[in-house]
Design a protein around this motif. Structure first.
Motif, PDB file in Angstrom:
ATOM      1  N   TYR A 187       0.856  -1.196   0.000  1.00  0.00           N
ATOM      2  CA  TYR A 187       0.000   0.000   0.000  1.00  0.00           C
ATOM      3  C   TYR A 187       0.887   1.239   0.000  1.00  0.00           C
ATOM      4  O   TYR A 187       1.861   1.334   0.742  1.00  0.00           O
ATOM      5  N   ALA A 275      -7.744  -0.310  -0.064  1.00  0.00           N
ATOM      6  CA  ALA A 275      -7.114   0.831  -0.745  1.00  0.00           C
ATOM      7  C   ALA A 275      -8.156   1.912  -1.022  1.00  0.00           C
ATOM      8  O   ALA A 275      -7.930   3.098  -0.749  1.00  0.00           O
ATOM      9  N   CYS A 280      -5.413   4.940  -0.562  1.00  0.00           N
ATOM     10  CA  CYS A 280      -4.062   4.467  -0.930  1.00  0.00           C
ATOM     11  C   CYS A 280      -4.068   3.842  -2.321  1.00  0.00           C
ATOM     12  O   CYS A 280      -5.097   3.421  -2.827  1.00  0.00           O
ATOM     13  N   LYS A 281      -2.869   3.756  -2.882  1.00  0.00           N
ATOM     14  CA  LYS A 281      -2.659   2.917  -4.084  1.00  0.00           C
ATOM     15  C   LYS A 281      -2.293   1.524  -3.576  1.00  0.00           C
ATOM     16  O   LYS A 281      -1.679   1.396  -2.498  1.00  0.00           O
ATOM     17  N   GLU A 283      -0.571  -2.383  -4.745  1.00  0.00           N
ATOM     18  CA  GLU A 283       0.108  -3.224  -5.759  1.00  0.00           C
ATOM     19  C   GLU A 283       0.140  -4.654  -5.243  1.00  0.00           C
ATOM     20  O   GLU A 283       0.593  -4.904  -4.116  1.00  0.00           O
TER      21      GLU A 283
END
Ligand SMILES: NCCC[C@H](NC(=O)CCN)C(=O)O
Length: 434
Positions: A187, A275, A280-281, A283
């Motif tokens: 995150y 997220a 947040c981003k 991945e």
């Protein structure tokens, strides 16, 4: 009757050969045990095993497609019948901090001993057909999946049957090793002074906590055979800095690929919604192949049980003995390529895998008797397959049926990562030589 007597004599030869080498085999597994090495970094084990086979006139290929994989081969005299190709697999990677807590040093010893025993028997009596024995050093079972790299490199292409065995709390010809998907969740938020102006921050730790709790509430709707377990590897650096980066690692498991795919979609929704809720981003990535469940093979299992019983093995039944829920192994992917047998064996201790106590047990002399007995049972099973052609046909039938039972969701490339279908942003495998 003569045929039975002959086979009994050959099996005795297997046992004699292994007993003759017991000292050297113990030193081999001890030397591996004393130098625990992690996935894809098993350089000492690789050197010990390749030297072991080179010094016994096997045709050895070191660094076989992977820096720490190897192949050792021996072939009997040619005959008019097609060659039968038997594989024995050696694992030798350890776990971080607790060394050989899964006994891969003993897996290597079983593979080596079984191959020596089978060769010894075949050198003393001409088999009905040419036989090729391949010992494959398959690194990185605990992390990554070296067998899958070797599948993709074609290492299993012309094998007829493959064997290995795994230390446990009892003897079982088969345990339902399940399919597994590893995922790392990252995150990305925005740091800010947590007291002066927290409203300026985007809190990546909040996302991590939400993700973990989302999974926790999902559990109520999960099947009892599904598993999801994870850790927070990075939760921020200081209380007065709103964390702008957090990292979690999760393992997802299910009895079949199809169910794993279903579970993965639900768990990824838990990660993605955390997220969204925090701004947040996120991945999602993995550095490991998905491991498939181990396909059972009734015929191989029953021959192994018979040989093990002859050697005094007290097998536990699935519903009574050792845990009916096993872990996972990249041997599962191998069973989709070639009929295989992956029994579990007692090593003289009731302690559990992945504990310091089990590490002690796998390095103990007491484990040797059980380890060599397992190797003898595997080699004797291979001998039955070699001298009874009908068995090979039945083994192949079992294998075809087991594969048909598991219809891999369409569009999934075999041994590719399920992530390619479920929104994982990156997939990379460590340390391959290609
Ligand atoms: N990331 C894969 C983990 C595989 C691991 N395998 C075992 O413990 C079996 C014995 N080595 C697992 O967690 O199941």
């Amino acid at each position: 009757m003569a045929e039975m007597a002959l086979l009994k004599q050959r099996k005795q030869r297997v046992c004699d050969m292994i007993d003759q080498e017991s000292e050297k085999l113990y030193v081999l597994s001890q030397d591996i045990w004393k130098t625990p090495e992690l996935a894809y970094k098993e350089h000492t084990a690789h050197q010990l095993l390749t030297s072991f086979f080179s010094s016994r006139a096997w045709e050895v290929q070191a660094h076989y497609h992977l820096d720490t994989a190897f192949r050792a081969q021996w072939t009997s005299e040619a005959t008019d019948s097609p060659c039968l190709h038997v594989g024995f697999l050696c694992e030798y990677d350890a776990l971080p901090d607790i060394g050989h807590a899964c006994g891969h040093n003993l897996i290597a010893e079983v593979g080596a001993a079984a191959a020596l025993g089978l060769r010894g028997a075949l050198e003393s009596v001409q088999p009905p057909r040419q036989v090729k024995i391949t010992v494959l050093g398959t690194p990185a079972e605990e992390d990554g999946g070296g067998k899958i790299d070797l599948i993709k490199a074609g290492a299993f292409e012309d094998m007829d049957v493959v064997f290995m065995a795994h230390p446990a709390q009892g003897d079982a010809a088969y345990l339902p090793d399940v399919a597994i998907h590893d995922v790392t969740v990252k995150y990305y938020g925005k740091a800010s002074h947590a007291s002066a102006y927290p409203w300026e921050g985007v809190n990546a730790l909040d996302a991590a906590i939400l993700a973990y709790n989302n999974v926790s509430v999902l559990r109520q709707q999960m099947k009892s055979t599904w598993r999801v377990h994870g850790i927070i590897k990075n939760g921020g650096v200081k209380p007065n800095i709103i964390p702008d980066y957090t990292e979690l690692e999760f393992y997802l498991r299910a009895p079949s690929l199809k169910e794993l795919y279903n579970l993965q979609a639900k768990v990824y929704a838990c990660f993605n919604s955390a997220a969204t809720a925090t701004g947040c981003k996120v991945e999602l990535s993995t550095s490991s192949y998905d491991f498939y469940e181990v396909l059972p093979n009734k015929t191989l299992g029953s021959i192994y049980l018979e040989n093990g019983n002859q050697l005094g093995i007290q097998f536990v039944s699935l519903d009574k003995g050792i845990n009916t829920m096993a872990g996972s192994t990249d041997f599962g992917n191998v069973t989709y390529e070639v009929p295989g047998l992956h029994p579990y064996f007692y090593i003289g201790s009731k302690t559990f895998n992945h504990t310091a106590e089990f590490t002690e047990a796998t390095g103990s002399e007491e484990a040797q008797y059980y380890t060599l007995r397992t190797a003898k049972s595997l080699a004797m099973t291979a001998l039955d397959v070699i001298f009874n052609p009908d068995l090979l046909e039945r083994i192949r039938q079992d294998w075809k049926m087991a594969k048909e039972m598991e219809d891999i969701p369409s569009g999934i490339d075999k041994h590719r990562d399920l992530n390619c279908r479920a929104g994982c942003s990156s997939f990379h495998i460590k340390n391959t030589t290609e």
